[in-house]
Design an enzyme around this catalytic site. Structure first.
Site, short mmCIF file in Angstrom:
data_model
loop_
_atom_site.label_atom_id
_atom_site.label_comp_id
_atom_site.label_asym_id
_atom_site.label_seq_id
_atom_site.Cartn_x
_atom_site.Cartn_y
_atom_site.Cartn_z
N ASP A 185 35.06 9.22 14.44
CA ASP A 185 33.72 9.71 14.14
C ASP A 185 33.08 8.82 13.08
OD1 ASP A 185 31.66 11.48 14.42
OD2 ASP A 185 32.64 13.14 13.37
N ASP A 235 34.41 13.70 11.24
CA ASP A 235 34.08 13.66 9.81
C ASP A 235 34.09 15.08 9.23
OD1 ASP A 235 31.73 14.59 10.93
OD2 ASP A 235 30.42 13.12 9.95
N SER A 236 34.33 16.08 10.10
CA SER A 236 34.57 17.45 9.63
C SER A 236 35.77 17.49 8.69
CB SER A 236 34.81 18.38 10.82
OG SER A 236 35.79 17.85 11.68
N GLU A 240 26.31 20.16 20.11
CA GLU A 240 26.74 21.10 19.06
C GLU A 240 25.67 22.15 18.81
OE1 GLU A 240 28.50 19.42 15.55
OE2 GLU A 240 28.50 21.35 14.51
O1 KIV Z 1 33.28 16.16 12.93
C1 KIV Z 1 33.58 16.89 13.88
O2 KIV Z 1 34.65 17.52 13.90
C2 KIV Z 1 32.67 16.97 15.00
C3 KIV Z 1 32.93 18.00 16.03
C4 KIV Z 1 32.56 19.33 15.47
C5 KIV Z 1 32.26 17.72 17.30
O3 KIV Z 1 31.70 16.26 15.04
#
Ligand code: KIV
Length: 262
Positions: free
Chosen positions: A84, A45-46, A182
């Site tokens: 995610d 979700d990044s 994290e």
């Molecule tokens: O959303 C994401 O990219 C993540 C990673 C940083 C582990 O959760």
């Protein structure tokens, strides 16, 4: 090479071989990093921050996540694709959590990731019981940034270290097949890694984790709002894009492109 499975990921921990994970959000990036041999591709979700330019991940939603998961899954032949689960897609009822997790599998993912420790163990168990592998995520939780008060390292003092250890143990107990750590203090990450049967995948959690994950836009130099100190940037595509666009603009303005016709 066959598709990487949960069993393969667990075997990597047993053999002591580091697990390599990266994020991807689109078809061609996924295709290229899959061909480079990464084990896990996370459709994180990044994407809300590094693709859509938002300040947090909180505005990611199921439609957007599924849209990107489909593109990544279509391109990925070998790596395990993990979707995610976005904010509010698993914090309500267990039924909603299972249905939303299932939609990621229908979009082509092999597993889902959810943020949270022991408080989410019932959610993890319900999703796993439905046949969907779950990757946990503890430490700095971007979906809880307003509660935590910033992107702050977790597990530095004894109390918070103990709580993280309990979180990790309860996620393993609930059936998670791996856990992202994290921004976790490296001694705490070491203790968790050494005491769990399932692998830990670190991001800013030191060198003792069973694997590492980074955001693809960070390692390519494509995200310039801020670069977390734990990131290793392998190239600078921002500079390449600006350089290429400038050369193109110059060619068009100087009538060097396209080739002039008589
Ligand atoms: O959303 C994401 O990219 C993540 C990673 C940083 C582990 O959760």
């Amino acid at each position: 090479m066959p598709k990487i499975t949960v069993r393969n990921i667990l075997e990597l921990k047993e053999s002591g071989k580091p697990i390599v994970a990266l994020t991807a959000y689109d078809y061609f990036t996924a295709k290229y990093i899959d061909s480079a041999g990464v084990d896990i591709i996370l459709v994180g979700d990044s994407l809300e921050m590094v693709i859509y330019g938002s300040d947090t991940t909180l505005t990611a939603n199921m439609d957007k996540m599924l849209f990107h998961t489909e593109a990544v899954a279509k391109a990925t032949k070998n790596a395990m694709v993990v979707g995610d689960m976005p904010f509010l897609s698993y914090q309500g009822s267990l039924g909603d959590a299972v249905l939303n997790a299932g939609r990621f599998l229908q979009a082509g993912a092999q597993a889902v990731k959810i943020e949270g420790g022991w408080k989410f163990s019932a959610v993890v168990r319900a999703i796993v019981d439905s046949g969907i592998p779950v990757m946990g995520h503890i430490g700095m939780l971007p979906q809880s940034v307003h509660r935590i008060g910033g992107y702050i390292t977790q597990g530095e003092d004894e109390d918070s270290s103990r709580r993280l250890f309990e979180d990790a143990s309860s996620l393993q107990e609930a059936g998670a097949f791996s856990i992202v750590l994290e921004k976790v203090d490296s001694n705490t990450a070491k203790k968790i890694t050494q005491n769990l049967n399932i692998p830990t995948i670190g991001i800013g959690a030191g060198s003792h984790c069973d694997g590492q994950i980074l955001v693809i836009n960070d390692i390519l130099g494509l995200y310039d709002k801020f670069t977390p100190p734990f990131v290793k940037q392998y190239t600078n595509l921002k500079e390449e894009i600006i350089r290429s666009a400038k050369s193109y603009a110059e060619d068009v303005r100087n009538k060097k492109f396209p080739k002039q016709e008589g």
